[in-house]
Design a protein around this motif. Structure first.
Motif, PDB file in Angstrom:
ATOM      1  N   GLU A 141       2.258  24.753   0.801  1.00  0.00           N
ATOM      2  CA  GLU A 141       1.037  25.005   1.561  1.00  0.00           C
ATOM      3  C   GLU A 141      -0.137  24.184   1.036  1.00  0.00           C
ATOM      4  O   GLU A 141      -0.913  23.619   1.814  1.00  0.00           O
ATOM      5  CB  GLU A 141       0.712  26.494   1.532  1.00  0.00           C
ATOM      6  CG  GLU A 141       1.722  27.342   2.283  1.00  0.00           C
ATOM      7  CD  GLU A 141       1.701  28.804   1.879  1.00  0.00           C
ATOM      8  OE1 GLU A 141       2.295  29.620   2.613  1.00  0.00           O
ATOM      9  OE2 GLU A 141       1.105  29.157   0.827  1.00  0.00           O
ATOM     10  N   ALA A 142      -0.257  24.100  -0.292  1.00  0.00           N
ATOM     11  CA  ALA A 142      -1.372  23.353  -0.883  1.00  0.00           C
ATOM     12  C   ALA A 142      -1.283  21.868  -0.568  1.00  0.00           C
ATOM     13  O   ALA A 142      -2.295  21.207  -0.317  1.00  0.00           O
ATOM     14  CB  ALA A 142      -1.402  23.573  -2.394  1.00  0.00           C
ATOM     15  N   GLY A 143      -0.067  21.333  -0.555  1.00  0.00           N
ATOM     16  CA  GLY A 143       0.097  19.899  -0.350  1.00  0.00           C
ATOM     17  C   GLY A 143      -0.263  19.418   1.031  1.00  0.00           C
ATOM     18  O   GLY A 143      -0.588  18.240   1.218  1.00  0.00           O
ATOM     19  N   VAL A 144      -0.211  20.307   2.022  1.00  0.00           N
ATOM     20  CA  VAL A 144      -0.485  19.889   3.409  1.00  0.00           C
ATOM     21  C   VAL A 144      -1.860  20.330   3.900  1.00  0.00           C
ATOM     22  O   VAL A 144      -2.218  20.098   5.056  1.00  0.00           O
ATOM     23  CB  VAL A 144       0.593  20.443   4.375  1.00  0.00           C
ATOM     24  CG1 VAL A 144       1.976  20.009   3.947  1.00  0.00           C
ATOM     25  CG2 VAL A 144       0.526  21.973   4.500  1.00  0.00           C
ATOM     26  N   LEU A 145      -2.637  20.939   3.053  1.00  0.00           N
ATOM     27  CA  LEU A 145      -3.860  21.620   3.494  1.00  0.00           C
ATOM     28  C   LEU A 145      -5.035  20.716   3.830  1.00  0.00           C
ATOM     29  O   LEU A 145      -5.642  20.809   4.907  1.00  0.00           O
ATOM     30  CB  LEU A 145      -4.305  22.598   2.400  1.00  0.00           C
ATOM     31  CG  LEU A 145      -5.637  23.315   2.658  1.00  0.00           C
ATOM     32  CD1 LEU A 145      -5.424  24.544   3.510  1.00  0.00           C
ATOM     33  CD2 LEU A 145      -6.326  23.695   1.349  1.00  0.00           C
ATOM     34  N   SER A 146      -5.401  19.813   2.947  1.00  0.00           N
ATOM     35  CA  SER A 146      -6.775  19.350   2.825  1.00  0.00           C
ATOM     36  C   SER A 146      -7.360  18.620   4.022  1.00  0.00           C
ATOM     37  O   SER A 146      -8.418  18.993   4.545  1.00  0.00           O
ATOM     38  CB  SER A 146      -6.922  18.476   1.579  1.00  0.00           C
ATOM     39  OG  SER A 146      -6.742  19.234   0.421  1.00  0.00           O
ATOM     40  N   LEU A 147      -6.730  17.537   4.452  1.00  0.00           N
ATOM     41  CA  LEU A 147      -7.354  16.707   5.489  1.00  0.00           C
ATOM     42  C   LEU A 147      -7.552  17.494   6.776  1.00  0.00           C
ATOM     43  O   LEU A 147      -8.637  17.475   7.375  1.00  0.00           O
ATOM     44  CB  LEU A 147      -6.518  15.451   5.729  1.00  0.00           C
ATOM     45  CG  LEU A 147      -7.175  14.363   6.596  1.00  0.00           C
ATOM     46  CD1 LEU A 147      -6.742  12.970   6.147  1.00  0.00           C
ATOM     47  CD2 LEU A 147      -6.837  14.530   8.078  1.00  0.00           C
ATOM     48  N   LEU A 153       0.837  -1.199   0.000  1.00  0.00           N
ATOM     49  CA  LEU A 153       0.000   0.000   0.000  1.00  0.00           C
ATOM     50  C   LEU A 153       0.869   1.245   0.000  1.00  0.00           C
ATOM     51  O   LEU A 153       1.741   1.410   0.867  1.00  0.00           O
ATOM     52  CB  LEU A 153      -0.899   0.014   1.238  1.00  0.00           C
ATOM     53  CG  LEU A 153      -1.782   1.254   1.433  1.00  0.00           C
ATOM     54  CD1 LEU A 153      -2.914   1.266   0.408  1.00  0.00           C
ATOM     55  CD2 LEU A 153      -2.340   1.317   2.849  1.00  0.00           C
ATOM     56  N   ILE A 154       0.622   2.140  -0.960  1.00  0.00           N
ATOM     57  CA  ILE A 154       1.209   3.479  -0.916  1.00  0.00           C
ATOM     58  C   ILE A 154       0.371   4.301   0.053  1.00  0.00           C
ATOM     59  O   ILE A 154      -0.839   4.436  -0.130  1.00  0.00           O
ATOM     60  CB  ILE A 154       1.209   4.135  -2.306  1.00  0.00           C
ATOM     61  CG1 ILE A 154       2.007   3.301  -3.300  1.00  0.00           C
ATOM     62  CG2 ILE A 154       1.783   5.554  -2.227  1.00  0.00           C
ATOM     63  CD1 ILE A 154       1.875   3.775  -4.735  1.00  0.00           C
ATOM     64  N   ILE A 155       0.992   4.833   1.086  1.00  0.00           N
ATOM     65  CA  ILE A 155       0.231   5.577   2.085  1.00  0.00           C
ATOM     66  C   ILE A 155       0.173   7.058   1.710  1.00  0.00           C
ATOM     67  O   ILE A 155       0.770   7.494   0.730  1.00  0.00           O
ATOM     68  CB  ILE A 155       0.806   5.370   3.496  1.00  0.00           C
ATOM     69  CG1 ILE A 155       2.217   5.977   3.600  1.00  0.00           C
ATOM     70  CG2 ILE A 155       0.831   3.887   3.850  1.00  0.00           C
ATOM     71  CD1 ILE A 155       2.741   6.019   5.022  1.00  0.00           C
ATOM     72  N   GLY A 156      -0.539   7.840   2.529  1.00  0.00           N
ATOM     73  CA  GLY A 156      -0.656   9.275   2.310  1.00  0.00           C
ATOM     74  C   GLY A 156      -2.036   9.684   1.845  1.00  0.00           C
ATOM     75  O   GLY A 156      -2.625   9.038   0.978  1.00  0.00           O
ATOM     76  N   SER A 157      -2.558  10.772   2.408  1.00  0.00           N
ATOM     77  CA  SER A 157      -3.908  11.239   2.075  1.00  0.00           C
ATOM     78  C   SER A 157      -3.937  12.628   1.447  1.00  0.00           C
ATOM     79  O   SER A 157      -4.862  12.946   0.706  1.00  0.00           O
ATOM     80  CB  SER A 157      -4.788  11.249   3.339  1.00  0.00           C
ATOM     81  OG  SER A 157      -4.899   9.959   3.891  1.00  0.00           O
ATOM     82  N   ASP A 158      -2.969  13.473   1.766  1.00  0.00           N
ATOM     83  CA  ASP A 158      -2.952  14.849   1.274  1.00  0.00           C
ATOM     84  C   ASP A 158      -1.989  15.009   0.118  1.00  0.00           C
ATOM     85  O   ASP A 158      -0.917  14.381   0.095  1.00  0.00           O
ATOM     86  CB  ASP A 158      -2.500  15.801   2.386  1.00  0.00           C
ATOM     87  CG  ASP A 158      -3.633  16.229   3.293  1.00  0.00           C
ATOM     88  OD1 ASP A 158      -4.788  16.224   2.835  1.00  0.00           O
ATOM     89  OD2 ASP A 158      -3.354  16.595   4.447  1.00  0.00           O
ATOM     90  N   GLY A 159      -2.319  15.896  -0.818  1.00  0.00           N
ATOM     91  CA  GLY A 159      -1.378  16.177  -1.883  1.00  0.00           C
ATOM     92  C   GLY A 159      -1.861  17.259  -2.833  1.00  0.00           C
ATOM     93  O   GLY A 159      -3.048  17.610  -2.853  1.00  0.00           O
ATOM     94  N   ALA A 160      -0.929  17.770  -3.608  1.00  0.00           N
ATOM     95  CA  ALA A 160      -1.238  18.768  -4.633  1.00  0.00           C
ATOM     96  C   ALA A 160      -0.278  18.563  -5.798  1.00  0.00           C
ATOM     97  O   ALA A 160       0.866  18.133  -5.606  1.00  0.00           O
ATOM     98  CB  ALA A 160      -1.100  20.180  -4.073  1.00  0.00           C
TER      99      ALA A 160
END
Length: 331
Positions: free
Chosen positions: A135-141, A57-64
């Protein structure tokens, strides 16, 4: 492509930075060439929930990143568009709770700690122009979690008094910024004098030592709303600071899931308590409009390369960060 993959062993020992095959987007999907991604406490939970016998599994939920391929049936977006990912899958309209089948990018499907990712078109939005890639890559969750807890559940309004225990993490720093932008008076707590000072610089009206008597420190001032995520260590102290008829919203329990509290004091206090997690696509778009209107930016603590994942996870586990930890994704 290079990716941060979990397999074979439980916990962080199962993580490795390695080559993984890339894939073309399916019907209704777009492929995003990722530039940055954000690390969340959820990623820690995932590596412990993902069993050694499960598929890699590739982990990680946030990204841009940038759209570099479009699947069949996709309209309204073009190759080359700069986008940000909404990590919530299958929750479109605002509702009391997520619908059946709601999932989050990064488990059970592959996540964002990779060179690229295929996601449904519903899960990408144009990157806010005032945000950098970091900033965009760490924003969403974290921002979506904070927005739903504060506005949908907490119904924050101008002039309200809001208490945020445990300032320092990504959601808490968004809560502080959002509540101040909404015109609330905000109190925060932390065991760290440095984090308390940073919170004051971010606009907190008062910062308390988590171990002191909050009622005394606040001079008897009660609050209209508490956004609680610490759990057992602060829950009863948080309840004690609520005014009669006040509201507590909880979205986390980092110091323990089980809490004993006095039911009689609760119902005589006419308190309201809500649980909250993540949010819908509708709330996600509202959140993006809110941060654009108020020019809010995530507090970025530290950026690492994916190869430095061990350092990043250690910083998160030891709660040394103020704001968000992120990754640069290699070309």
């Amino acid at each position: 492509m290079k990716a941060l993959v979990h397999e074979g062993k439980a916990g962080l020992e199962g993580l490795s930075y390695r080559d993984m095959p890339a894939a073309e987007p399916g019907t209704g999907e777009v492929r995003v060439k990722l530039k940055t991604a954000g690390l969340n406490h959820r990623d820690l939970f995932v590596v412990h929930r993902h069993k050694p016998e499960d598929p890699q599994l590739i982990i990680g939920s946030d990204g841009a990143g940038i759209i570099d391929a479009i699947g069949e049936g996709v309209v309204g977006i073009e190759v080359g568009d700069e986008v940000i990912l909404n990590p919530g899958l299958g929750w479109k309209e605002n509702s009391d709770a997520p619908p059946a089948g709601f999932e989050i990018i990064g488990l059970p499907g592959h996540g964002t700690f990779a060179g690229q990712i295929n996601v449904p078109i519903d899960n990408v939005e144009l990157k806010p122009g005032h945000l950098s890639w970091e900033e965009a890559g760490v924003l969403s969750l974290a921002a979506l979690t904070a927005y739903r807890a504060l506005f949908t559940k907490g119904k924050v309004k101008e002039g309200m008094h809001v208490l945020i225990p445990g300032i320092g993490g990504g959601v808490a720093t968004f809560l502080l910024q959002f509540a101040k932008a909404a015109g609330a008076k905000v109190y925060v707590t932390s065991r760290s004098a440095e984090k308390c000072e940073s919170a004051l610089q971010l606009g907190a009206d008062q910062a308390l030592d988590s171990n002191e008597d909050w009622e005394q420190a606040l001079g008897g001032q009660k609050v209209d709303l508490v956004i609680e995520s610490v759990g057992a260590a602060t829950f009863n102290k948080s309840l004690k600071q609520l005014r009669p008829g006040g509201t507590l919203v909880t979205f986390g329990s980092s110091t323990g899931d089980s809490v004993d509290f006095n039911l009689r004091e609760f119902f005589y206090g006419q308190f309201t308590m809500h649980g909250s997690t993540m949010g819908s696509k509708e709330e996600y778009r509202e959140m993006l409009q809110f941060i654009d209107k108020h020019r809010i930016k995530p507090i970025v603590d530290t950026m690492y390369t994916l190869e430095q994942f061990e350092e990043a996870f250690k910083r998160l586990e030891e709660a040394k960060q103020l704001g968000k930890i992120g990754f640069y994704i290699p070309e």
